[in-house]
Each structure stands twice: as structure tokens, then as C-alpha cells.
Enzyme design. Structure first.
Site, PDB file in Angstrom:
ATOM      1  CB  CYS A 123       7.308  -5.257   8.098  1.00  0.00           C
ATOM      2  SG  CYS A 123       8.617  -4.869   9.301  1.00  0.00           S
ATOM      3  CB  CYS A 138       2.044   0.892   8.619  1.00  0.00           C
ATOM      4  SG  CYS A 138       3.259   1.486   8.427  1.00  0.00           S
ATOM      5  CD  GLU A 167      -1.366  -0.603   3.699  1.00  0.00           C
ATOM      6  OE1 GLU A 167      -1.951   0.288   4.245  1.00  0.00           O
ATOM      7  OE2 GLU A 167      -1.825  -1.638   3.699  1.00  0.00           O
ATOM      8  CG  ASN A 218      -4.257   5.584  12.388  1.00  0.00           C
ATOM      9  OD1 ASN A 218      -5.409   5.694  12.445  1.00  0.00           O
ATOM     10  ND2 ASN A 218      -3.196   6.081  11.897  1.00  0.00           N
ATOM     11  CB  SER A 249       9.963   4.148  14.769  1.00  0.00           C
ATOM     12  OG  SER A 249       9.525   4.694  13.415  1.00  0.00           O
ATOM     13  CG  LEU A 250      12.657   7.144  20.917  1.00  0.00           C
ATOM     14  CD1 LEU A 250      14.035   6.312  20.593  1.00  0.00           C
ATOM     15  CD2 LEU A 250      13.315   8.715  21.246  1.00  0.00           C
ATOM     16  CG  HIS A 251       7.155   4.415  18.770  1.00  0.00           C
ATOM     17  ND1 HIS A 251       6.816   5.453  18.065  1.00  0.00           N
ATOM     18  CD2 HIS A 251       7.069   3.362  17.722  1.00  0.00           C
ATOM     19  CE1 HIS A 251       6.705   5.473  17.096  1.00  0.00           C
ATOM     20  NE2 HIS A 251       7.077   4.011  16.509  1.00  0.00           N
ATOM     21  N   GLY A 253       6.831  -2.097   5.740  1.00  0.00           N
ATOM     22  CA  GLY A 253       8.472  -2.688   5.467  1.00  0.00           C
ATOM     23  C   GLY A 253       9.210  -1.569   6.546  1.00  0.00           C
TER      24      GLY A 253
HETATM   25  N1  SAH Z   1       9.568   0.493   9.676  1.00  0.00           N
HETATM   26  C1  SAH Z   1       9.796   2.024   9.765  1.00  0.00           C
HETATM   27  C2  SAH Z   1       8.835   2.622   8.757  1.00  0.00           C
HETATM   28  C3  SAH Z   1       7.543   2.191   8.536  1.00  0.00           C
HETATM   29  S1  SAH Z   1       6.243   2.797   9.870  1.00  0.00           S
HETATM   30  C4  SAH Z   1       9.844   2.457  10.963  1.00  0.00           C
HETATM   31  O1  SAH Z   1       9.637   1.575  12.109  1.00  0.00           O
HETATM   32  O2  SAH Z   1       9.961   3.497  11.243  1.00  0.00           O
HETATM   33  C5  SAH Z   1       5.987   4.519   9.847  1.00  0.00           C
HETATM   34  C6  SAH Z   1       5.861   4.919  11.328  1.00  0.00           C
HETATM   35  O3  SAH Z   1       4.478   4.497  11.441  1.00  0.00           O
HETATM   36  C7  SAH Z   1       6.454   4.411  12.250  1.00  0.00           C
HETATM   37  O4  SAH Z   1       6.932   5.290  13.338  1.00  0.00           O
HETATM   38  C8  SAH Z   1       5.555   3.250  12.947  1.00  0.00           C
HETATM   39  O5  SAH Z   1       6.139   2.982  14.070  1.00  0.00           O
HETATM   40  C9  SAH Z   1       4.344   4.028  12.915  1.00  0.00           C
HETATM   41  N2  SAH Z   1       3.218   3.279  13.116  1.00  0.00           N
HETATM   42  C10 SAH Z   1       2.974   2.028  12.815  1.00  0.00           C
HETATM   43  N3  SAH Z   1       1.711   1.349  12.972  1.00  0.00           N
HETATM   44  C11 SAH Z   1       1.199   2.683  13.646  1.00  0.00           C
HETATM   45  C12 SAH Z   1      -0.218   2.755  14.094  1.00  0.00           C
HETATM   46  N4  SAH Z   1      -1.120   1.639  14.152  1.00  0.00           N
HETATM   47  N5  SAH Z   1      -0.429   4.001  14.509  1.00  0.00           N
HETATM   48  C13 SAH Z   1       0.523   4.853  14.518  1.00  0.00           C
HETATM   49  N6  SAH Z   1       1.846   4.789  14.154  1.00  0.00           N
HETATM   50  C14 SAH Z   1       2.105   3.764  13.777  1.00  0.00           C
END
Ligand code: SAH
Length: 365
Positions: free
Chosen positions: A109, A342, A89, A299, A223-225, A168
Site C-alpha cells: 500500500c 493488516c 493476506e 494492534n 478510517s478517521l482516527h 491496500g
Molecule cells: N486502506 C483502507 C483499508 C485497509 S485498513 C483504509 O485505510 O481504510 C482497514 C482498517 O484497519 C483501517 O481503518 C485501518 O486504519 C485499520 N488498521 C490498520 N492497521 C491497524 C492496526 N495496526 N491496528 C488497528 N487498526 C489498523
């Protein structure tokens, strides 16, 4: 599956055309047709005999639009079908200054992040450089009549900015992603400036060092989180391999090598990572660093139990960062009505399709 013609640079395509016994100018013709999103069969000016030769080795098209979803805010989500039938997508976001396209780098992924739908069934396969590029070629072609809104130079194109944030992990498909970036930034290609490209990684530290030496000064986003390794490990398995401190060192190296500030994505997950203490800890971690934080509202993914936090808390979290001098923005929620995150779109589509097929089979049986 046959090979992908869009994997080739102009120089490589020229070699290929010459080795097929054709004249060099045919390569320029074919390359320009491919850049405008044409299939091999559709290539203008290229003789039929050459097309037939090419089609013996190469796919007619690396991918096609399977379905488009239009959000009320103008965002478009695309489901692309690859030549082998796999689905990926992409998202097109429309801003005043131009269009930003989010591309996928892998089908599925293998990173296993707990909040993400792309990883629910693991990695299916890496995408080739041309499969990543063709996502943009197709969308540009579909929007060629809006191109006067955006784009630079004589060849105006709709997509001016590219983010590698679809399904990915880009740095887990390193060589193909680098080749894609070279095709995307090539003067004779789409000629997108590295400054208009963002690559998001879950933090594959050794690859972040390699990327800093590629001479492609794009916007690196991590992506830290979470602010502590133990917390991060709960939602991101990759955190068992790479510590936050090492990620920060790799980011500092990226800044030293490229002069580009770096970005963090921080998805707010209710009850997990977004109370005031987390905001203070994040501020302490990033204090004085040349970075920017993008806060993202989770999301919610049906298959996962994690919950989004409310707007009030999201703004409070951002307020703490800003009070502490950290540059931060809360990402506007875009395309939420069409399966924002994603992998959600693909997961929902595949599920619906399977259910339809099962229902049809039930009827037949
Ligand atoms: N693999 C890479 C890029 C893809 S995800 C990465 O991890 O950065 C792009 C961003 O969307 C990342 O920061 C990921 O953590 C975030 N993401 C994935 N699923 C999500 C969701 N359900 N809600 C919010 N952010 C999400």
C-alpha cells in the site's frame, strides 16, 4: 505474468470462448467451474483442448493458499500466493449469520499510515478484479461443506459478507475494485448483495464521490482516527491532501445518493487520539450525522512505536460517544493471537522466511 481468467464477466468470457472457435455453452461451463474455485486445469466438463487453449493466455490459478493460521476464536487468516509470487493476506471471520471475509485489494500500500503494517514497504502492485475475487472463490471452496450454515438461494456459499479491509487502499485501485464489485454482486456470479459489502478507505475524497455514482450501494467506511487535520496528518499522510471537513461532505453526498448510512473507523492509539477530550471532539464532529463509529483497538505493529490503549479507556471513550448520542461500538478483538492487523501476518511470514533462507545460506556457505 499471464492474464487472469477470473477477471472476466460471463459475457466477456463468452466472447473469449467464441473467439477461440468454441461453442457458447462452454463459457457457461467454464464460468461455473471458476465460480466454484477450480483452476483452469480442474474445470469440470470443459474439454482438454479448450483448457490448453486457455492456458496459453491465462494463468491456471490466480492465487493459491500459501498458509492458513487458525485462531482459537474460529477466525482464519490466509496467506495467499499470487501467480507472480507476491503474497497477500485475507481473514475469515465466523459469525452466527454467516462468514465475513476480509479481502486485500493491493499487494502492499502506498498510503503510509503510521500504525499499519501493510504499507511498511510501500505499494508492490494493484490486484486485478479476478485476483480479489479469487480470494473469496478459494475460501468458499475450502468451506463448501459448511455452506449449509450460511448463504442464500440454491447455491449456498460459505462467505455471505465481504469487507475490503485487507492490505491496500481500495479507492487507490479504483477501476479494478469497481470491476471486482460488479463481479461479486453479479446475479450469475456470487450474487453477494451490496448491503453485505463494506469498503474501507483512508478518505480519497474525489473517489468517494465517484463511488456514490456507481450504483453499488455498499457500506462506505472511512478510517478517521483523529478529529483534527493537524493530528490526522501525524498518523496519516493522506490527511495532507484531504481535510476532514471534505471527507464529511463526501460522506453526506454518499448518503444522499445511496440512502446508506456511513461508518467511521477510529483506531484507539494510547496518548494520541483517545482521551476524553478527543471523544468529545469526535462527538461534536459527528453529531446528528447518519453514521456509526467502529472503535478499534490498535494492534501493535512491531516496526512501529504506537501503543494500544487499555480496555478501561476504550470503554470510557465509547461511553462518551454514546452519552452524546453517537452510535458506536468497540470492535471485538478477533484473531489477535494470529497476527490480527493488516499486513502483520505477511510481514512476519516474509521476515521469518527470509531469516530461514539466510540461515540456510549461512549453512551452505
Ligand atoms: N486502506 C483502507 C483499508 C485497509 S485498513 C483504509 O485505510 O481504510 C482497514 C482498517 O484497519 C483501517 O481503518 C485501518 O486504519 C485499520 N488498521 C490498520 N492497521 C491497524 C492496526 N495496526 N491496528 C488497528 N487498526 C489498523
Amino acid at each position: 505474468m499471464k492474464k487472469i481468467l477470473q477477471d472476466l464477466s460471463l459475457a466477456e468470457l463468452t466472447q473469449e470462448i467464441i473467439s477461440l472457435g468454441e461453442r457458447k455453452f462452454r463459457a457457461a461451463q467454464a464460468f461455473s467451474g471458476l465460480l466454484s474455485g477450480k483452476t483452469v486445469e480442474e474445470l469440470p466438463a470443459v474439454p482438454k483442448a479448450l483448457k490448453e487453449k486457455l492456458l496459453q493466455t491465462y494463468e491456471n490459478a490466480p492465487l493459491a493458499v500459501e498458509k492458513t493460521f487458525y485462531s482459537s476464536d474460529g477466525t482464519e487468516k490466509y496467506l495467499f500466493r499470487l501467480a507472480d509470487g507476491n503474497l497477500i493476506e485475507g481473514v475469515l471471520m465466523k459469525y452466527k449469520y454467516g462468514y465475513t471475509q476480509c479481502v486485500s485489494t493491493q499487494a502492499g500500500c502506498r498510503m503510509g499510515c503510521k500504525f499499519c503494517a501493510s504499507t511498511l514497504n510501500g505499494l508492490i502492485r494493484n490486484l486485478t478484479p479476478g485476483e480479489i475475487l479469487s480470494q473469496i472463490l478459494l475460501v468458499n471452496a475450502l468451506h463448501k461443506n459448511d455452506a449449509d450454515l450460511a448463504g442464500e438461494g440454491k447455491e449456498k456459499r460459505a462467505v455471505t459478507n465481504v469487507v475490503l479491509m485487507g492490505s491496500g487502499e481500495p479507492l487507490d485501485n479504483y477501476d479494478n475494485v469497481i470491476k471486482f464489485l460488479r463481479l461479486l454482486t453479479a446475479k450469475e456470479g456470487l450474487n453477494v448483495s451490496a448491503r453485505n459489502i463494506s469498503l474501507s478507505t483512508c478518505g480519497l475524497v474525489p473517489k468517494m464521490y465517484r463511488l456514490a455514482d456507481e450504483g453499488i450501494p455498499l457500506n462506505l467506511t472511512v478510517s478517521l482516527h483523529a478529529t483534527e487535520d493537524s493530528e490526522r496528518q501525524k498518523i496519516m499522510p493522506v490527511a495532507r491532501a484531504y481535510k476532514i471537513a471534505d471527507i464529511l461532505k463526501a460522506c453526506a453526498n454518499y448518503f444522499n445518493k445511496t440512502g446508506r448510512r456511513y461508518y467511521f473507523e477510529y483506531t484507539l492509539i494510547d496518548g494520541e487520539n483517545c482521551d476524553e477530550a478527543h471523544a468529545e471532539a469526535l462527538s461534536a464532529l459527528l453529531k446528528g450525522k447518519p453514521c456509526h463509529v467502529n472503535l478499534i483497538r490498535l494492534n501493535e505493529v512491531k516496526e512501529r512505536s504506537l501503543k494500544a490503549t487499555g480496555d478501561k479507556n476504550a470503554y470510557r471513550f465509547m461511553g462518551v460517544l454514546q452519552k452524546n448520542g453517537i452510535s458506536a461500538t468497540l470492535r471485538r478483538q478477533i484473531g489477535a493471537d494470529i497476527g490480527g492487523a493488516c499486513g502483520q501476518l505477511r510481514a512476519a511470514y516474509v521476515k521469518e522466511k527470509n531469516e530461514r533462507e539466510i540461515a540456510a545460506k549461512d549453512v551452505r556457505d
